[in-house]
Design a protein around this motif. Structure first.
Motif, PDB file in Angstrom:
ATOM      1  N   ALA A  10      13.785  37.238  25.992  1.00 10.94           N
ATOM      2  CA  ALA A  10      13.897  37.416  24.539  1.00 10.94           C
ATOM      3  C   ALA A  10      14.745  38.639  24.195  1.00 10.94           C
ATOM      4  O   ALA A  10      15.563  38.603  23.261  1.00 10.94           O
ATOM      5  CB  ALA A  10      12.504  37.550  23.920  1.00 10.94           C
ATOM      6  N   ALA A  11      14.586  39.711  24.957  1.00 13.97           N
ATOM      7  CA  ALA A  11      15.359  40.923  24.711  1.00 13.97           C
ATOM      8  C   ALA A  11      16.844  40.701  24.971  1.00 13.97           C
ATOM      9  O   ALA A  11      17.702  41.186  24.214  1.00 13.97           O
ATOM     10  CB  ALA A  11      14.831  42.066  25.573  1.00 13.97           C
ATOM     11  N   ILE A  12      17.171  39.975  26.035  1.00 12.32           N
ATOM     12  CA  ILE A  12      18.569  39.651  26.317  1.00 12.32           C
ATOM     13  C   ILE A  12      19.153  38.860  25.154  1.00 12.32           C
ATOM     14  O   ILE A  12      20.252  39.155  24.670  1.00 12.32           O
ATOM     15  CB  ILE A  12      18.698  38.869  27.646  1.00 12.32           C
ATOM     16  N   MET A  13      18.396  37.863  24.686  1.00 15.14           N
ATOM     17  CA  MET A  13      18.883  37.060  23.553  1.00 15.14           C
ATOM     18  C   MET A  13      19.116  37.919  22.318  1.00 15.14           C
ATOM     19  O   MET A  13      20.166  37.820  21.673  1.00 15.14           O
ATOM     20  CB  MET A  13      17.889  35.947  23.218  1.00 15.14           C
ATOM     21  N   ASP A  14      18.147  38.742  21.974  1.00 11.50           N
ATOM     22  CA  ASP A  14      18.276  39.579  20.783  1.00 11.50           C
ATOM     23  C   ASP A  14      19.464  40.518  20.915  1.00 11.50           C
ATOM     24  O   ASP A  14      20.228  40.719  19.958  1.00 11.50           O
ATOM     25  CB  ASP A  14      16.984  40.359  20.557  1.00 11.50           C
ATOM     26  N   ASP A  15      19.658  41.069  22.094  1.00 11.14           N
ATOM     27  CA  ASP A  15      20.730  42.032  22.305  1.00 11.14           C
ATOM     28  C   ASP A  15      22.116  41.379  22.259  1.00 11.14           C
ATOM     29  O   ASP A  15      23.030  41.889  21.607  1.00 11.14           O
ATOM     30  CB  ASP A  15      20.520  42.749  23.637  1.00 11.14           C
ATOM     31  N   ILE A  16      22.295  40.247  22.918  1.00  8.13           N
ATOM     32  CA  ILE A  16      23.617  39.612  22.915  1.00  8.13           C
ATOM     33  C   ILE A  16      23.925  38.991  21.550  1.00  8.13           C
ATOM     34  O   ILE A  16      25.081  38.977  21.125  1.00  8.13           O
ATOM     35  CB  ILE A  16      23.791  38.599  24.074  1.00  8.13           C
ATOM     36  N   ILE A  17      22.888  38.517  20.840  1.00  7.64           N
ATOM     37  CA  ILE A  17      23.142  38.045  19.473  1.00  7.64           C
ATOM     38  C   ILE A  17      23.584  39.221  18.605  1.00  7.64           C
ATOM     39  O   ILE A  17      24.487  39.092  17.787  1.00  7.64           O
ATOM     40  CB  ILE A  17      21.917  37.306  18.904  1.00  7.64           C
ATOM     41  N   GLY A  18      22.993  40.390  18.810  1.00  9.29           N
ATOM     42  CA  GLY A  18      23.448  41.586  18.101  1.00  9.29           C
ATOM     43  C   GLY A  18      24.897  41.910  18.408  1.00  9.29           C
ATOM     44  O   GLY A  18      25.680  42.235  17.514  1.00  9.29           O
ATOM     45  N   ALA A  19      25.288  41.789  19.669  1.00 13.12           N
ATOM     46  CA  ALA A  19      26.686  42.025  20.047  1.00 13.12           C
ATOM     47  C   ALA A  19      27.596  40.971  19.423  1.00 13.12           C
ATOM     48  O   ALA A  19      28.742  41.261  19.065  1.00 13.12           O
ATOM     49  CB  ALA A  19      26.831  42.027  21.569  1.00 13.12           C
ATOM     50  N   THR A  20      27.072  39.760  19.263  1.00 18.18           N
ATOM     51  CA  THR A  20      27.848  38.706  18.614  1.00 18.18           C
ATOM     52  C   THR A  20      28.120  39.084  17.162  1.00 18.18           C
ATOM     53  O   THR A  20      29.227  38.862  16.650  1.00 18.18           O
ATOM     54  CB  THR A  20      27.107  37.355  18.711  1.00 18.18           C
ATOM     55  N   MET A  21      27.147  39.697  16.499  1.00 21.33           N
ATOM     56  CA  MET A  21      27.362  40.178  15.130  1.00 21.33           C
ATOM     57  C   MET A  21      28.443  41.270  15.122  1.00 21.33           C
ATOM     58  O   MET A  21      29.284  41.326  14.230  1.00 21.33           O
ATOM     59  CB  MET A  21      26.065  40.718  14.516  1.00 21.33           C
ATOM     60  N   PHE A  22      28.429  42.114  16.132  1.00 17.24           N
ATOM     61  CA  PHE A  22      29.435  43.159  16.308  1.00 17.24           C
ATOM     62  C   PHE A  22      30.833  42.543  16.384  1.00 17.24           C
ATOM     63  O   PHE A  22      31.794  43.064  15.830  1.00 17.24           O
ATOM     64  CB  PHE A  22      29.073  43.917  17.594  1.00 17.24           C
ATOM     65  N   SER A  23      30.933  41.376  17.053  1.00 13.70           N
ATOM     66  CA  SER A  23      32.232  40.720  17.234  1.00 13.70           C
ATOM     67  C   SER A  23      32.817  40.167  15.935  1.00 13.70           C
ATOM     68  O   SER A  23      33.998  39.821  15.885  1.00 13.70           O
ATOM     69  CB  SER A  23      32.110  39.576  18.255  1.00 13.70           C
ATOM     70  N   LEU A  24      32.001  40.066  14.890  1.00 17.21           N
ATOM     71  CA  LEU A  24      32.467  39.503  13.622  1.00 17.21           C
ATOM     72  C   LEU A  24      33.319  40.488  12.815  1.00 17.21           C
ATOM     73  O   LEU A  24      33.956  40.091  11.837  1.00 17.21           O
ATOM     74  CB  LEU A  24      31.278  39.042  12.777  1.00 17.21           C
TER      75      LEU A  24
END
Length: 141
Positions: A61-75
């Motif tokens: 779950a932490a990996i998912m939350d963290d990489i989704i956060g990085a995906t927001m960064f990519s926007l």
């Protein structure tokens, strides 16, 4: 340099320049980076295991939350985008030293809200370990 370009310069390398101390601890290797779509590789470490030797669901779950956060960064948006919720389904597991791949995509990108998905696979993407979705809220600075 925009934030997506920062991610792209780490393709094939550890993302050791993340602004997130937690992501630095997870120590991902960037496999691909496009606007709204990331793919990171992780090696399952002993401290990520549950008592029976499988990848702990909380770490997943932490990996998912963290990489989704990085995906927001990519926007490259001017807003800070924060998580409202995460929903995760677990299908399989991983063991110590296994390589796993987390891949994200944007399902819906609205004016105030974003819905994103993350799938975590074994290294060759033949076995789905978990799939999650997250709703996020844009906070204007």
């Amino acid at each position: 340099m925009d934030r997506l370009a920062q991610l792209q310069q780490f393709i094939g390398k550890e993302f050791d320049q993340s602004p997130s101390p937690f992501m630095k601890w997870l120590n991902p290797i960037v496999l691909s980076a496009e606007e709204g779509h990331l793919e990171f590789k992780y090696t399952v470490r002993p401290e990520w295991l549950n008592p029976v030797g499988n990848l702990h669901g909380g770490v997943t779950a932490a990996i998912m939350d963290d990489i989704i956060g990085a995906t927001m960064f990519s926007l490259n948006e001017n807003s800070f985008i924060t998580t409202i919720n995460n929903v995760i389904d677990y299908f399989s597991t991983a063991k110590e030293n296994d390589n796993i791949v987390a891949e994200t995509k944007i399902i819906k990108r609205g004016r105030k809200f974003v819905n994103a998905q993350c799938e975590i696979w074994n290294a060759d993407k033949t076995r789905l370990i978990a799939r999650g979705t997250s709703n996020l809220f844009k906070i204007n600075n």
